[in-house]
Design a protein around this motif. Structure first.
Motif, PDB file in Angstrom:
ATOM      1  N   GLY A   1      81.170  22.358  -1.263  1.00  0.00           N
ATOM      2  CA  GLY A   1      81.445  20.644  -0.730  1.00  0.00           C
ATOM      3  C   GLY A   1      82.210  21.222   0.518  1.00  0.00           C
ATOM      4  N   ASN A   2      82.435  21.523   1.947  1.00  0.00           N
ATOM      5  CA  ASN A   2      83.514  21.482   3.031  1.00  0.00           C
ATOM      6  C   ASN A   2      84.679  22.991   2.936  1.00  0.00           C
ATOM      7  OD1 ASN A   2      83.224  19.353   4.671  1.00  0.00           O
ATOM      8  ND2 ASN A   2      83.737  18.591   3.729  1.00  0.00           N
ATOM      9  N   ALA A   3      83.675  23.848   2.044  1.00  0.00           N
ATOM     10  CA  ALA A   3      84.388  25.105   1.415  1.00  0.00           C
ATOM     11  C   ALA A   3      84.590  25.578   2.618  1.00  0.00           C
ATOM     12  CB  ALA A   3      83.615  26.321   0.642  1.00  0.00           C
ATOM     13  N   LYS A   4      86.147  26.532   2.739  1.00  0.00           N
ATOM     14  CA  LYS A   4      87.115  27.276   3.554  1.00  0.00           C
ATOM     15  C   LYS A   4      87.977  27.810   3.573  1.00  0.00           C
ATOM     16  CE  LYS A   4      89.966  26.301   7.367  1.00  0.00           C
ATOM     17  NZ  LYS A   4      91.036  25.676   8.382  1.00  0.00           N
ATOM     18  N   ILE A   5      88.242  29.395   3.910  1.00  0.00           N
ATOM     19  CA  ILE A   5      88.575  30.575   3.032  1.00  0.00           C
ATOM     20  C   ILE A   5      89.316  30.901   4.388  1.00  0.00           C
ATOM     21  CG2 ILE A   5      88.445  33.032   1.868  1.00  0.00           C
ATOM     22  CD1 ILE A   5      86.464  32.006   0.532  1.00  0.00           C
ATOM     23  N   GLU A   6      90.296  31.209   4.074  1.00  0.00           N
ATOM     24  CA  GLU A   6      91.162  31.826   5.172  1.00  0.00           C
ATOM     25  C   GLU A   6      92.190  33.083   4.548  1.00  0.00           C
ATOM     26  OE1 GLU A   6      93.877  28.897   7.430  1.00  0.00           O
ATOM     27  OE2 GLU A   6      92.935  27.637   6.960  1.00  0.00           O
ATOM     28  N   GLU A   7      91.693  33.911   5.061  1.00  0.00           N
ATOM     29  CA  GLU A   7      92.924  35.445   4.945  1.00  0.00           C
ATOM     30  C   GLU A   7      92.908  36.631   6.013  1.00  0.00           C
ATOM     31  OE1 GLU A   7      92.327  38.889   1.578  1.00  0.00           O
ATOM     32  OE2 GLU A   7      90.923  38.218   1.702  1.00  0.00           O
ATOM     33  N   ASN A   8      94.014  36.892   6.263  1.00  0.00           N
ATOM     34  CA  ASN A   8      95.266  37.965   7.139  1.00  0.00           C
ATOM     35  C   ASN A   8      94.307  37.279   9.035  1.00  0.00           C
ATOM     36  OD1 ASN A   8      95.900  39.017   5.227  1.00  0.00           O
ATOM     37  ND2 ASN A   8      94.295  40.540   4.764  1.00  0.00           N
ATOM     38  N   GLY A   9      94.374  35.782   8.676  1.00  0.00           N
ATOM     39  CA  GLY A   9      93.794  35.712  10.094  1.00  0.00           C
ATOM     40  C   GLY A   9      92.466  35.141  10.847  1.00  0.00           C
ATOM     41  N   ARG A  10      91.495  35.768   9.261  1.00  0.00           N
ATOM     42  CA  ARG A  10      90.164  35.037   9.013  1.00  0.00           C
ATOM     43  C   ARG A  10      89.427  34.000   8.798  1.00  0.00           C
ATOM     44  NH1 ARG A  10      89.859  40.653   6.489  1.00  0.00           N
ATOM     45  NH2 ARG A  10      91.144  41.762   7.828  1.00  0.00           N
ATOM     46  N   VAL A  11      88.601  33.619   8.534  1.00  0.00           N
ATOM     47  CA  VAL A  11      88.195  32.006   8.589  1.00  0.00           C
ATOM     48  C   VAL A  11      86.562  32.540   8.070  1.00  0.00           C
ATOM     49  CG1 VAL A  11      88.333  29.771   8.620  1.00  0.00           C
ATOM     50  CG2 VAL A  11      90.392  30.619   9.449  1.00  0.00           C
TER      51      VAL A  11
END
Length: 144
Positions: free
Chosen positions: A101-111
């Protein structure tokens, strides 16, 4: 009954390879095989923080947690990685995190954004699936 709950809490705090989990919520319910945190839940484990409207921690026969299920406004932070979704399931033994459900991951400027994201921590692998919408990624190139 209160003593049983207290003993269960102590065994819970010292779970999983001696890592401590601290938890806060508006309410907490102890059942035979689970702990149910409700309302503004915040759990800390090592360098990880999980926030949600509700978190259920499933316990095995030895009262050791083996799975976390988070519902509503789920936000997860760990070692510079941020994740969010409406629902998350974390298998502590297999080290797999499933966001829905509207999953989002951010890491080191990556999305990475998708309907579903599955993180296989041991394998250092991620799978994103778009059901109602396409998977979206943003990568930042390093300058040479």
């Amino acid at each position: 009954m209160k003593w049983k709950a207290f003993i269960l809490l102590l065994s819970f705090i010292g779970f999983s390879l001696s890592q401590t989990i601290t938890g806060e919520a508006n309410s907490l319910e102890f059942l035979k095989d689970r702990l149910i945190y409700k309302g503004n839940v915040i759990l800390h484990r090592d360098s990880s923080t999980l926030k949600a409207d509700e978190v259920v921690i499933l316990l095995d026969k030895e009262n050791k947690p083996y799975k976390l299920i988070a519902k509503g406004n789920v936000k997860f932070r760990e070692n510079g990685r941020k994740a969010e979704a409406e629902f998350a399931e974390y298998d502590l033994r297999k080290e797999i995190i499933h966001l829905k459900g509207n999953a989002k991951i951010e890491e080191n400027g990556r999305v990475v954004e998708a309907d579903e994201i599955i993180i296989y921590k041991r394998e250092k692998r991620l799978v994103a699936k778009g059901k109602g919408k396409r998977v979206r990624t943003v990568y930042v190139e390093e300058k040479k």
